[in-house]
Motif scaffolding. Structure first.
Motif, PDB file in Angstrom:
ATOM      1  N   ASN A 294      49.962  27.479  47.874  1.00 11.06           N
ATOM      2  CA  ASN A 294      49.067  29.081  47.471  1.00 11.06           C
ATOM      3  C   ASN A 294      47.425  28.534  47.595  1.00 11.06           C
ATOM      4  OD1 ASN A 294      48.528  31.770  45.368  1.00 11.06           O
ATOM      5  ND2 ASN A 294      48.034  30.004  43.838  1.00 11.06           N
ATOM      6  N   ALA A 295      46.873  27.614  46.998  1.00 11.42           N
ATOM      7  CA  ALA A 295      45.400  26.842  47.223  1.00 11.42           C
ATOM      8  C   ALA A 295      44.770  27.469  49.103  1.00 11.42           C
ATOM      9  CB  ALA A 295      45.746  25.724  46.593  1.00 11.42           C
ATOM     10  N   TYR A 296      46.154  26.647  49.375  1.00 10.43           N
ATOM     11  CA  TYR A 296      46.025  27.348  50.984  1.00 10.43           C
ATOM     12  C   TYR A 296      45.840  28.884  51.717  1.00 10.43           C
ATOM     13  CZ  TYR A 296      46.225  26.621  55.912  1.00 10.43           C
ATOM     14  OH  TYR A 296      45.864  25.973  57.717  1.00 10.43           O
ATOM     15  N   GLU A 297      46.850  29.363  51.266  1.00 14.15           N
ATOM     16  CA  GLU A 297      46.645  30.766  51.432  1.00 14.15           C
ATOM     17  C   GLU A 297      45.352  31.636  50.323  1.00 14.15           C
ATOM     18  OE1 GLU A 297      47.170  34.550  52.058  1.00 14.15           O
ATOM     19  OE2 GLU A 297      48.509  32.091  52.926  1.00 14.15           O
ATOM     20  N   TRP A 298      44.532  30.817  49.583  1.00 18.18           N
ATOM     21  CA  TRP A 298      43.193  31.611  49.821  1.00 18.18           C
ATOM     22  C   TRP A 298      42.246  30.671  50.418  1.00 18.18           C
ATOM     23  CZ3 TRP A 298      44.147  30.393  43.054  1.00 18.18           C
ATOM     24  CH2 TRP A 298      44.967  30.873  42.502  1.00 18.18           C
ATOM     25  N   LEU A 299      42.011  29.667  50.019  1.00 14.14           N
ATOM     26  CA  LEU A 299      40.618  29.074  50.746  1.00 14.14           C
ATOM     27  C   LEU A 299      40.605  28.605  52.187  1.00 14.14           C
ATOM     28  CD1 LEU A 299      41.183  26.006  48.283  1.00 14.14           C
ATOM     29  CD2 LEU A 299      39.603  28.125  48.544  1.00 14.14           C
ATOM     30  N   ILE A 300      41.836  29.126  52.752  1.00 22.01           N
ATOM     31  CA  ILE A 300      41.615  28.884  54.326  1.00 22.01           C
ATOM     32  C   ILE A 300      42.048  30.570  55.123  1.00 22.01           C
ATOM     33  CG2 ILE A 300      42.596  27.752  56.409  1.00 22.01           C
ATOM     34  CD1 ILE A 300      40.938  26.106  54.817  1.00 22.01           C
ATOM     35  N   PRO A 301      42.903  31.119  55.388  1.00 20.18           N
ATOM     36  CA  PRO A 301      43.258  32.066  55.887  1.00 20.18           C
ATOM     37  C   PRO A 301      42.851  33.412  55.096  1.00 20.18           C
ATOM     38  CG  PRO A 301      45.602  31.058  55.675  1.00 20.18           C
ATOM     39  CD  PRO A 301      44.337  30.645  54.619  1.00 20.18           C
ATOM     40  N   GLY A 302      42.802  32.745  53.372  1.00 17.18           N
ATOM     41  CA  GLY A 302      41.918  34.284  52.620  1.00 17.18           C
ATOM     42  C   GLY A 302      40.279  33.383  52.759  1.00 17.18           C
ATOM     43  N   PHE A 303      39.844  33.045  53.460  1.00 18.82           N
ATOM     44  CA  PHE A 303      38.149  32.497  53.129  1.00 18.82           C
ATOM     45  C   PHE A 303      37.036  33.587  53.572  1.00 18.82           C
ATOM     46  CE2 PHE A 303      34.172  30.939  54.449  1.00 18.82           C
ATOM     47  CZ  PHE A 303      33.964  30.319  53.655  1.00 18.82           C
ATOM     48  N   GLY A 304      36.765  33.667  51.898  1.00 17.04           N
ATOM     49  CA  GLY A 304      35.148  34.979  52.171  1.00 17.04           C
ATOM     50  C   GLY A 304      36.490  36.631  51.931  1.00 17.04           C
ATOM     51  N   ASN A 305      37.721  36.373  51.692  1.00 23.13           N
ATOM     52  CA  ASN A 305      38.378  37.926  51.473  1.00 23.13           C
ATOM     53  C   ASN A 305      38.710  37.477  49.619  1.00 23.13           C
ATOM     54  OD1 ASN A 305      40.312  40.013  50.849  1.00 23.13           O
ATOM     55  ND2 ASN A 305      41.377  39.258  52.611  1.00 23.13           N
ATOM     56  N   PHE A 306      37.667  38.248  48.680  1.00 28.70           N
ATOM     57  CA  PHE A 306      37.200  38.288  47.685  1.00 28.70           C
ATOM     58  C   PHE A 306      38.649  38.808  47.499  1.00 28.70           C
ATOM     59  CE2 PHE A 306      33.240  36.644  47.971  1.00 28.70           C
ATOM     60  CZ  PHE A 306      33.199  36.078  47.330  1.00 28.70           C
ATOM     61  N   PRO A 307      39.263  40.001  47.729  1.00 28.20           N
ATOM     62  CA  PRO A 307      39.960  41.042  46.856  1.00 28.20           C
ATOM     63  C   PRO A 307      41.364  40.062  46.881  1.00 28.20           C
ATOM     64  CG  PRO A 307      38.866  42.121  48.198  1.00 28.20           C
ATOM     65  CD  PRO A 307      38.362  41.085  48.106  1.00 28.20           C
ATOM     66  N   ASN A 308      41.251  39.506  48.404  1.00 30.54           N
ATOM     67  CA  ASN A 308      42.546  38.437  48.307  1.00 30.54           C
ATOM     68  C   ASN A 308      43.369  37.445  46.462  1.00 30.54           C
ATOM     69  OD1 ASN A 308      44.976  37.473  49.340  1.00 30.54           O
ATOM     70  ND2 ASN A 308      43.240  35.416  49.712  1.00 30.54           N
ATOM     71  N   LEU A 309      41.859  37.105  46.215  1.00 26.22           N
ATOM     72  CA  LEU A 309      41.985  36.154  45.507  1.00 26.22           C
ATOM     73  C   LEU A 309      42.446  36.758  43.900  1.00 26.22           C
ATOM     74  CD1 LEU A 309      38.491  34.506  45.162  1.00 26.22           C
ATOM     75  CD2 LEU A 309      40.428  33.481  45.818  1.00 26.22           C
TER      76      LEU A 309
END
Length: 307
Positions: free
Chosen positions: A65-80
């Motif tokens: 889950n942390a990887y999903e937030w920080l790597i593919p979702g890097f800079g994607n604030f709505p993804n958080l």
């Protein structure tokens, strides 16, 4: 925005960091358990394996889950704000692991005094209710799909119910172990020393698990819209795992302390050890013998049957 991220995703990452340390401690305790207590029966071994497996998969889902937030979702604030499937997997396994440990302690209390089944059944029902409330929380959160919606009435009820029931189960387990061990006292000083050690260990384990459950409820109610409550919630299952393994691993140490000797494996455990010690999982001891220790002759009456 920054303060909002710190109080939500930031708290989740803090919980992940602390979880990792406690998980490492649990894996070490699990390794030592299988080295020191290889002759325990398979009921206890199976419980340990199930907890370690569930906790390890849970940690894998947490890092995914942390990887999903920080790597593919890097800079994607709505993804958080999106609830990913990894989040729900780790929460499901967390509640499942807690359920296993609570059932283990219910069985321990039953084995300490088999004529009274009401308290173990009560603890089992509490554990089942807590697990059910946790699953309900996971299902509702999955349907909502966003963390910002977790404060809705439906999820609030399941969150508070799960934590409150877990707290009640912790209190019942701690009181039950203290009561049953205290009732097992004899006129033998060495035996009472072992029981005192086990009672103190049981109280210590109860303090950590009760504090995390209580703190989770307090923070959920006092800090709405934040994830502060997630830190104690995410740590609760690790405290359960470590407390169970600690009680299993300190049995021989308790016997050695009582006699001023160093006991290194179950083969060398004195035969005098009471049923209370053996019911915490020692099965490699011949329980039908009578042995003289420290000038006292203690008859075990074949009561040390283990789990």
């Amino acid at each position: 925005m920054v303060s909002l991220i710190e109080s939500t995703t930031g708290m989740w990452l803090v919980g992940l960091f602390l979880q990792s340390m406690l998980h490492g401690m649990g894996l070490l305790q699990g390794f030592l358990y299988f080295v020191w207590y290889s002759k325990d029966n398979w009921t206890v071994k199976g419980t340990v394996v199930a907890v370690l497996l569930a906790e390890s998969i849970q940690m894998g889902a947490a890092f995914a889950n942390a990887y999903e937030w920080l790597i593919p979702g890097f800079g994607n604030f709505p993804n958080l704000n999106i609830i990913h499937w990894q989040d729900m997997v780790q929460l499901t396994l967390q509640y499942f692991s807690t359920f296993i440990v609570q059932v283990h302690f219910a069985r321990t209390i039953y084995n300490l005094h088999m004529r009274d089944i009401y308290l173990p059944i009560f603890i089992f029902l509490l554990a089942l209710l807590s697990f059910g409330a946790g699953l309900g929380q996971v299902i509702l959160a999955t349907r909502l799909g966003e963390y910002s919606k977790l404060g809705e009435a439906s999820t609030s009820v399941t969150t508070i119910l799960q934590a409150a029931v877990a707290l009640t189960a912790d209190i019942a387990i701690t009181v039950g172990i203290f009561w049953r061990l205290n009732a097992s006292r004899t006129g033998v000083q060495a035996t009472n020393k072992i029981l005192n050690f086990l009672i103190i260990t049981a109280i210590n384990r109860g303090v950590f698990t009760m504090l995390t459950a209580a703190l989770s409820v307090i923070l959920f109610l006092s800090k709405p819209g934040t994830f502060y409550f997630m830190v104690p919630l995410l740590l609760s299952n690790k405290f359960y795992m470590n407390s169970m393994l600690a009680m299993l691993n300190t049995r021989e140490f308790a016997v050695g302390q009582a006699h001023g000797t160093r006991v290194v494996n179950s083969d060398s455990m004195p035969m005098f050890a009471t049923s209370s010690v053996n019911r915490f999982g020692v099965s490699g001891v011949n329980v039908s013998t009578v042995k003289e220790t420290s000038g006292d002759i203690v008859s075990l009456d074949g009561k040390m049957t283990g789990f």
